[in-house]
Design an enzyme around this catalytic site. Structure first.
Site, PDB file in Angstrom:
ATOM      1  N   LYS A 141       0.814  -1.046   0.018  1.00  0.00           N
ATOM      2  CA  LYS A 141      -0.322   0.366  -0.375  1.00  0.00           C
ATOM      3  C   LYS A 141       0.948   1.215   0.111  1.00  0.00           C
ATOM      4  O   LYS A 141       1.952   1.249  -0.035  1.00  0.00           O
ATOM      5  CB  LYS A 141      -0.571   0.071   0.876  1.00  0.00           C
ATOM      6  CG  LYS A 141      -1.796  -1.011   1.016  1.00  0.00           C
ATOM      7  CD  LYS A 141      -2.639  -0.610   2.166  1.00  0.00           C
ATOM      8  CE  LYS A 141      -1.669  -1.550   4.002  1.00  0.00           C
ATOM      9  NZ  LYS A 141      -2.708  -1.524   5.132  1.00  0.00           N
ATOM     10  N   CYS A 142       0.078   2.333  -0.404  1.00  0.00           N
ATOM     11  CA  CYS A 142       1.121   3.762  -0.755  1.00  0.00           C
ATOM     12  C   CYS A 142       1.032   3.920   1.269  1.00  0.00           C
ATOM     13  O   CYS A 142       0.089   3.675   2.176  1.00  0.00           O
ATOM     14  CB  CYS A 142      -0.123   4.526  -1.139  1.00  0.00           C
ATOM     15  SG  CYS A 142      -0.001   4.496  -2.635  1.00  0.00           S
ATOM     16  N   PRO A 143       1.720   4.454   2.045  1.00  0.00           N
ATOM     17  CA  PRO A 143       3.247   5.393   0.696  1.00  0.00           C
ATOM     18  C   PRO A 143       4.719   4.369   1.199  1.00  0.00           C
ATOM     19  O   PRO A 143       5.415   4.515   0.385  1.00  0.00           O
ATOM     20  CB  PRO A 143       3.433   6.456   2.012  1.00  0.00           C
ATOM     21  CG  PRO A 143       3.279   5.525   3.665  1.00  0.00           C
ATOM     22  CD  PRO A 143       1.698   5.048   3.098  1.00  0.00           C
TER      23      PRO A 143
END
Length: 794
Positions: A732-734
């Site tokens: 996932k981001c970040p």
């Protein structure tokens, strides 16, 4: 590579040919290093700290081998390695300094003798271990060897075990504690029940144990499982791990963390579901051969050493009667777990001519020869003396366990082998111990990960670093009071962190105190429990200091080294780093908590003010620990790591150690003076953490490095550019950007990096972010539902 040997099974031939082909592709630059890494790990090949050098680990089920196989291993060490065979705590033998181009032929040589390296490393089921006396122990319920080998054969190359969330360890024990069940993912203790007048063999089953940075004791899964259901049980437990283990955050991916997250009750429910689903599956019956005594050559005996005190001591300390009358297990003490090619061939010859041609690698990093008659003791001892392996003292205080440490391991902080070599030298040359200290164990690891099993030692060491007199110096965290049986484990308590060069004095001071102050037959573990951490911390506090570096510069150099101590060449962990915004958010949380604490202080709500200061402390800790790829749900674990990796290295002021040591106090009693002090300290800490973060931004780095001279790039590209690859699907981001940036920091200018990203935010944000960092986006293409990005390092 065309393999012609008739002795090698077809699937093994195919594996070796595929490995050889991958090596060729890697050499031509057609395979990214990250992709090749996953491939070689599955084959038991680790990269070393030294460029282009490999460690090759064989997988020896239960540590049991024949004389011929030991000769094969000696040949491997002579042809492809630096001539040293190393016994591991998982009863394997591994080799260092192997060139990658030599590995395919080496694997064929091993396979010709029924040996493999397959799944000795990586996120697989590692070598299945057992008591080294299995089959010969007078106290065992039954011989667990056939069952351990059956588990190995069933799970090796099994589709379920090829990409587990993390490594998985299984052990079997037949008696009181040699199997070390409580520290394994699956720990099996042999049990015999009486049912309808018949003996029924089975196992008591513990799951979720493990050491590492955060040790966990295994929990009870089954009081009894009959042996005919053993393979089904193991498959069900591994299936639960595969389904519910965290495949993104590898730092929290062991089975123990699954149980932490789900709870034992829910984990047991999932196990029962998997176990029931396997009910109709047919498993091959486990073949238990009839017990027999191997053919042992007649020995006329050797009386040469009958009056030799050293021989008598060896006979007393290194030989153990088997349950088979007239036979003994002979243990060979290996300092550091090492023996050379000539010694290996000599041991093989001893086993062949004086015993049954069988040998066992032990979890204590020694070798054992079973099936030796007492009249052969003199001959065995005489041969061992010729090769320098006749020293007494296995499975007692002189028998020290350690990992490779910073000598070869990418994650090693200190040279644990150097420390243990120094301790061994002291013990063999003048430092004497009475027999009453035999039950004390000493173990050392070069980092917190516990490959040297320091958590279960009476006296355990794990490597760290800390500044003394303004100079970074190698240190050891001291753990006291650890011990393990087949049913229970008590992990050692971290007491104090001392400079590495003072670590030998820790052993002497601790043991002198124990001998002088213990009560009757009180064991060391019981003595530590009675006296407590504060007592021993006060006892060892004088060992915190070092003389000024100008006076004794060698005090700041690690054991076995002549170089300035540095962490500059230490490798990255798999989840290292975090995004600037993530760090900033955590630091903002700290500022907010400090402000709220200030308001509470003004209202006279002193307890509330202290608690807010505690929140700020944890937020600051989490912020800087992201640079090590760490995140914690448990505040105490977070603070412990913060002290070890940030405070002790003086990335922030060492004065904040007091905050960490008194963190629990911040949650309890409070008054105006205490609350004011807490808020002053945490405000100051938050400011220092902001300064550290600002410096990282200036340096365009997400990794804090200390202890080495600045190394600046000359800005030139290498003679040849290379391409590497990182798979961030599901990340996932970040953290996908974080991992991309960390990976780029390790690469040469002009090299290219291929990154696989999920559709959506990852594909939108990561390319833009790396371009903002100054790197060149070469391409971004969608394929098979995800995106492939190629970047040139600027």
């Amino acid at each position: 590579m065309d393999i012609q040997s008739l002795n090698i099974p077809p699937e093994v031939k195919r594996e070796i040919e595929e490995f050889s082909a991958e090596v060729e592709r890697r050499n031509r630059g057609e395979v990214p290093e990250e992709e090749f890494k996953r491939f070689r790990l599955q084959q038991g090949i680790y990269g070393q700290r030294q460029d282009e050098e490999q460690m090759v680990r064989t997988k020896l089920p239960l540590g049991q081998i024949t004389s011929d196989q030991l000769n094969c291993l000696a040949d491997f060490g002579e042809k492809y390695s630096h001539g040293i065979l190393h016994v591991t705590t998982r009863q394997d033998i591994q080799f260092h300094y192997v060139k990658i181009n030599d590995v395919p032929q080496g694997l064929q040589d091993l396979a010709d003798n029924g040996l493999t390296t397959r799944e000795a490393c990586g996120n697989t089921v590692r070598n299945v271990t057992a008591c080294h006396k299995a089959g010969t122990c007078a106290e065992e319920a039954f011989d667990v060897s056939p069952y351990g080998k059956a588990i190995t054969n069933y799970l090796l190359r099994h589709s379920l075990t090829q990409n587990l969330p993390r490594k998985f360890k299984i052990s079997l024990g037949g008696c009181a504690g040699c199997g070390l069940a409580p520290i394994h993912d699956i720990g099996l203790k042999a049990v015999v029940r009486q049912e309808n007048g018949k003996e029924v063999r089975g196992f008591k089953v513990l799951i979720g144990g493990g050491l590492g940075s955060f040790p966990h004791a295994a929990k009870m899964l089954k009081e009894f499982v009959p042996v005919e259901n053993l393979l089904r049980l193991c498959e069900a437990v591994v299936s639960v791990f595969d389904k519910y283990g965290d495949k993104i955050n590898r730092n929290k991916a062991r089975l123990k963390f699954v149980i932490d997250k789900l709870g034992m009750e829910k984990t047991q429910e999932h196990f029962e579901e998997e176990y029931a689903a396997l009910e109709s599956k047919q498993y091959d019956p486990i073949v238990v051969p009839e017990e027999s005594i191997p053919e042992v050559p007649a020995n006329a005996g050797n009386s040469e050493f009958d009056n030799d005190a050293e021989f008598q001591l060896w006979k007393d300390r290194n030989t153990f009667a088997q349950r088979q009358e007239g036979f003994f297990n002979v243990q060979i003490k290996l300092a550091l777990g090492d023996f050379d090619v000539a010694q290996a061939r000599a041991i093989s010859r001893i086993a062949e001519t004086c015993a049954g041609g069988k040998l066992v690698c032990t979890v204590n990093q020694n070798m054992m020869i079973p099936w030796v008659r007492e009249e052969a003791f003199g001959a065995v001892y005489g041969e061992l003396k010729k090769i320098g392996l006749h020293k007494a003292g296995t499975e007692e205080i002189r028998d020290i366990t350690c990992c490779p440490g910073s000598e070869t391991c990418n994650l090693g902080i200190t040279a644990s082998r150097g420390l243990v070599e120094h301790l061994n030298d002291k013990m063999e040359n003048g430092l004497t111990f009475p027999k009453e200290l035999d039950d004390i164990s000493i173990k050392a690891s070069g980092c917190p990960n516990s490959c040297g099993q320091h958590h279960i030692a009476s006296i355990g060491f794990h490597g760290g670093a800390k500044k003394v007199n303004g100079v970074l110096a190698p240190h050891y965290e001291i753990f006291l009071g650890g011990r393990v049986s087949e049913d229970n484990v008590i992990f050692g308590t971290p007491v104090i962190k001392v400079p590495a060069k003072n670590a030998p004095d820790v052993v002497r001071t601790t043991l002198d105190n124990y001998q002088a102050e213990k009560s009757g037959d009180e064991s060391f573990g019981e003595y530590f429990d009675r006296q407590g951490k504060k007592y021993f911390k006060a006892l060892l506090t004088p060992l915190l200091q070092l003389p000024d570096i100008e006076e004794v510069p060698e005090s700041y150099v690690d054991f076995g080294s002549k170089e300035k101590f540095s962490l500059d060449d230490r490798g990255q962990g798999e989840c290292a780093g975090a995004l600037t915004d993530l760090i900033q958010n955590l630091l903002s949380d700290a500022e907010r908590a400090n402000f709220q604490g200030k308001l509470s202080l003004e209202k006279g709500e002193y307890q509330e003010a202290q608690q807010k200061a505690g929140v700020a402390l944890v937020a600051c800790s989490r912020a800087l620990l992201t640079t090590e790829g760490m995140d914690f749900n448990d505040d105490r674990e977070c603070l412990t790591k913060f002290q070890s990796l940030i405070v002790d290295m003086e990335i922030v002021s060492p004065k904040y150690a007091d905050l960490i040591n008194h963190y629990d106090d911040s949650q309890t009693s409070a008054d105006q003076e205490k609350a004011k002090w807490w808020l002053e300290q945490t405000n100051s800490l938050a400011e220092e953490c902001k300064q550290v973060n600002d410096k990282m931004q200036d340096d365009k780095s997400l990794r804090i490095r200390v202890g080495a001279s600045d190394k600046k790039s000359n800005g030139k590209k290498g003679a040849a550019t290379t391409q590497e690859k990182i798979d961030l699907l599901g990340v996932k981001c970040p953290f996908n950007y974080v991992k991309t940036k960390i990976k780029l920091e390790t690469m040469e200018l002009g090299s290219t990096l291929e990154v696989l990203l999920d559709d959506g935010e990852p594909a939108d944000n990561v390319p833009r972010s790396v371009q903002n960092d100054g790197h060149k986006l070469l391409s971004l293409e969608k394929e098979n539902g995800h995106f492939k990005m190629i970047i040139e390092k600027a």
